[in-house]
Design a protein around this motif. Sequence first.
Motif, PDB file in Angstrom:
ATOM      1  N   SER A  95       0.832  -1.208   0.000  1.00  0.00           N
ATOM      2  CA  SER A  95       0.000   0.000   0.000  1.00  0.00           C
ATOM      3  C   SER A  95       0.864   1.255   0.000  1.00  0.00           C
ATOM      4  O   SER A  95       0.569   2.222  -0.691  1.00  0.00           O
ATOM      5  N   GLN A 135      -1.431   3.103  -5.769  1.00  0.00           N
ATOM      6  CA  GLN A 135      -1.828   4.503  -5.899  1.00  0.00           C
ATOM      7  C   GLN A 135      -3.241   4.648  -5.342  1.00  0.00           C
ATOM      8  O   GLN A 135      -3.978   3.664  -5.265  1.00  0.00           O
ATOM      9  N   ALA A 136      -3.607   5.877  -5.011  1.00  0.00           N
ATOM     10  CA  ALA A 136      -4.983   6.137  -4.575  1.00  0.00           C
ATOM     11  C   ALA A 136      -5.935   5.640  -5.667  1.00  0.00           C
ATOM     12  O   ALA A 136      -5.688   5.858  -6.860  1.00  0.00           O
ATOM     13  N   GLY A 137      -6.985   4.961  -5.259  1.00  0.00           N
ATOM     14  CA  GLY A 137      -7.969   4.455  -6.231  1.00  0.00           C
ATOM     15  C   GLY A 137      -7.707   3.019  -6.667  1.00  0.00           C
ATOM     16  O   GLY A 137      -8.584   2.374  -7.253  1.00  0.00           O
ATOM     17  N   ASP A 138      -6.506   2.510  -6.389  1.00  0.00           N
ATOM     18  CA  ASP A 138      -6.215   1.112  -6.724  1.00  0.00           C
ATOM     19  C   ASP A 138      -7.077   0.186  -5.859  1.00  0.00           C
ATOM     20  O   ASP A 138      -7.448   0.530  -4.740  1.00  0.00           O
ATOM     21  N   VAL A 139      -7.335  -1.001  -6.396  1.00  0.00           N
ATOM     22  CA  VAL A 139      -8.266  -1.922  -5.728  1.00  0.00           C
ATOM     23  C   VAL A 139      -7.553  -3.206  -5.290  1.00  0.00           C
ATOM     24  O   VAL A 139      -6.710  -3.745  -6.017  1.00  0.00           O
ATOM     25  N   SER A 167      -6.308   0.901   3.365  1.00  0.00           N
ATOM     26  CA  SER A 167      -7.104   1.649   2.376  1.00  0.00           C
ATOM     27  C   SER A 167      -7.517   3.010   2.930  1.00  0.00           C
ATOM     28  O   SER A 167      -7.687   3.964   2.181  1.00  0.00           O
ATOM     29  N   GLN A 203      -6.017   5.645   0.552  1.00  0.00           N
ATOM     30  CA  GLN A 203      -7.139   5.869  -0.388  1.00  0.00           C
ATOM     31  C   GLN A 203      -7.220   4.773  -1.455  1.00  0.00           C
ATOM     32  O   GLN A 203      -7.513   5.023  -2.623  1.00  0.00           O
ATOM     33  N   THR A 204      -6.885   3.562  -1.058  1.00  0.00           N
ATOM     34  CA  THR A 204      -7.117   2.418  -1.936  1.00  0.00           C
ATOM     35  C   THR A 204      -8.500   1.858  -1.575  1.00  0.00           C
ATOM     36  O   THR A 204      -9.164   2.383  -0.680  1.00  0.00           O
ATOM     37  N   LYS A 205      -8.891   0.790  -2.258  1.00  0.00           N
ATOM     38  CA  LYS A 205     -10.251   0.306  -2.046  1.00  0.00           C
ATOM     39  C   LYS A 205     -10.247  -1.226  -2.002  1.00  0.00           C
ATOM     40  O   LYS A 205      -9.567  -1.863  -2.810  1.00  0.00           O
ATOM     41  N   GLU A 215     -12.355  -4.604  -2.555  1.00  0.00           N
ATOM     42  CA  GLU A 215     -13.570  -5.152  -3.163  1.00  0.00           C
ATOM     43  C   GLU A 215     -13.580  -6.667  -2.940  1.00  0.00           C
ATOM     44  O   GLU A 215     -12.555  -7.259  -2.590  1.00  0.00           O
ATOM     45  N   LYS A 256      -8.472  -1.661 -12.304  1.00  0.00           N
ATOM     46  CA  LYS A 256      -7.981  -1.010 -11.080  1.00  0.00           C
ATOM     47  C   LYS A 256      -7.459  -2.021 -10.047  1.00  0.00           C
ATOM     48  O   LYS A 256      -6.839  -1.648  -9.060  1.00  0.00           O
TER      49      LYS A 256
END
Lengths: 145, 413
Positions: free
Chosen positions: B104, B109-113, B132, B136-138, B140, B162
């Motif tokens: 991380s 990067q920010a927005g990566d999943v 996250s 700012q990762t996510k 799922e 992503k």
Amino acid sequence: MSEIDPNLLRDIIMDHYQYPRNHQLSEEPSYQSKHMASESCIDDITVQVKFDQDRIEDVRFDGQACTISTASTSIMSELVKGKTKEEANEIIRNYFSMIDQKEYDEDLLEEAIAFQNVGKQANRINCATIGWKALRDMIKESEGK
Amino acid sequence: MKIAECRKDFPILQRTMNHRPLVYLDNGATTLKPQPVIDAVMNYYTYLGANAHRGDYEMSAQVDAAYEGTRKKTAAFLNAHCPEEIIFNSGSSEGLNQVALMLSGQRLQAGDVILSDESEHASSVLPWIHASQIHQTKVEYIPLDEEGKITVENFKKALHDKVKVVCLAQVSNVLGFEAPVKEITKIAHEHGALVVVDGAQSTPHIPIDVQDLDVDFFVFSAHKMCGPTGVGVLYGKKELLDALDPVYYGGESNARFDRCGTLILKETPLKYESGTQPIEGVLGLGAAIDYIQSIGKDAIHAHEWELKQYFLEKAKALKTIHFYNEKAQSGICTFNVFDKGQMIPAQDVASFLNTKGIAVRSGTHCAKMLVDVLQVPGTCRASFYIYNTKEEVDQLVAALQEATLENCIGIFF
């Protein structure tokens, strides 16, 4: 310790588990709520209380819980309804004393004496006290206001 | 498998629980320890004694040989390319946290999943959820099929541009299904995603070949495979470990540093092992690997599966037991008990079994998202290992036959 027939005590728990009293939450804003999620097991219950000044007008609860947490909270709800906060605190104090295997007043606890041996299974003490802690906290919070 | 011989290696099996012979069926939580593992730990404290990688004396050299010997042994155990790909740590949870923080902070990067799934243990998913929030990762989730399994098809549906990391357990700790890790890894790599595998529930039971699976990171804990608690392994591909910076800094992981902040780290894997490691634990892990290898993973897995099928057959005859993972080919049996059509809370059943000397787990087993998939608040889990016997299964079934609501409450009187 009470010499009451253990079968009778077991039946009290069975009855309150299978037919829990006050087992529906109210949506009225006059109720205070406390959500209790056990750290050690699945017990996840919400206890509600409605105060009428110094008196406990109503107690309700709902959630996922084992036999012991359901029955102990059900019995508690009946015991403290209509009591003053001071009387309820006295009952709660005696209940925790009983759970800790200390001196307690049997007459105050009525059906709650069914949990006198819950400490035989140390991991279940939390089940027998989770609802009681919620009420204790809410009374304390209401007094702090 | 000669179980009677094997049982003699476990001194703890002589103890009782609630005045009954111990029937230990909570091997998914931790396993019991055989004498050779206990001896290895004892030998460190009573003979070897010194720290690793530090002293200019014989004791220290002996510790180094034993410690680095275990690294080589562990590399062979996982079929890693080289011993440098083996990092010792406190266990699977630490390994998964290390990887989540490193990737991380240094790769994503920010927005990566990050792709996970709803059957994951807290240790596999919470590090990514935590990371996250910082980066700012996510996170799922791969949808599970109706049995609670991860399938390649559902993985493909969940995959998109992503997704940069896939993190999942090779074997689920609740349901015991084996995820198609090799196939998933191949597809993930084609999409440029890294694959992190939690091997806590697979390593003790099935052969592991990290090169064949081609996973980028793999973790396991010693205590779930007859080894000591507080020690485990993070495997990483050498080029990744070389390129990444560690999470922790301190003694023994650096070669040089000065007041200007210039820091030269040691080479992989020592740059990842700051401070004194659980040396006795590592040596105990080495003994555990030897012990497991002497029996053989194929024999272990066959034995567990045989016990599970035996249990299923006997328990089904009771007609009061509902199983959630009949088809999972592992030693994990997840079930609930019913009395007159009403489910008895799992904790009440586990407490009742305790009074019969039987140890099983109840609850959500740290996989709290799975509750929504199974649609039950909790389950009982009996998990078998090498020393369990059909006689113990018989005792479990006999106890379950008595497990009525009345009897489960009756234990308090």
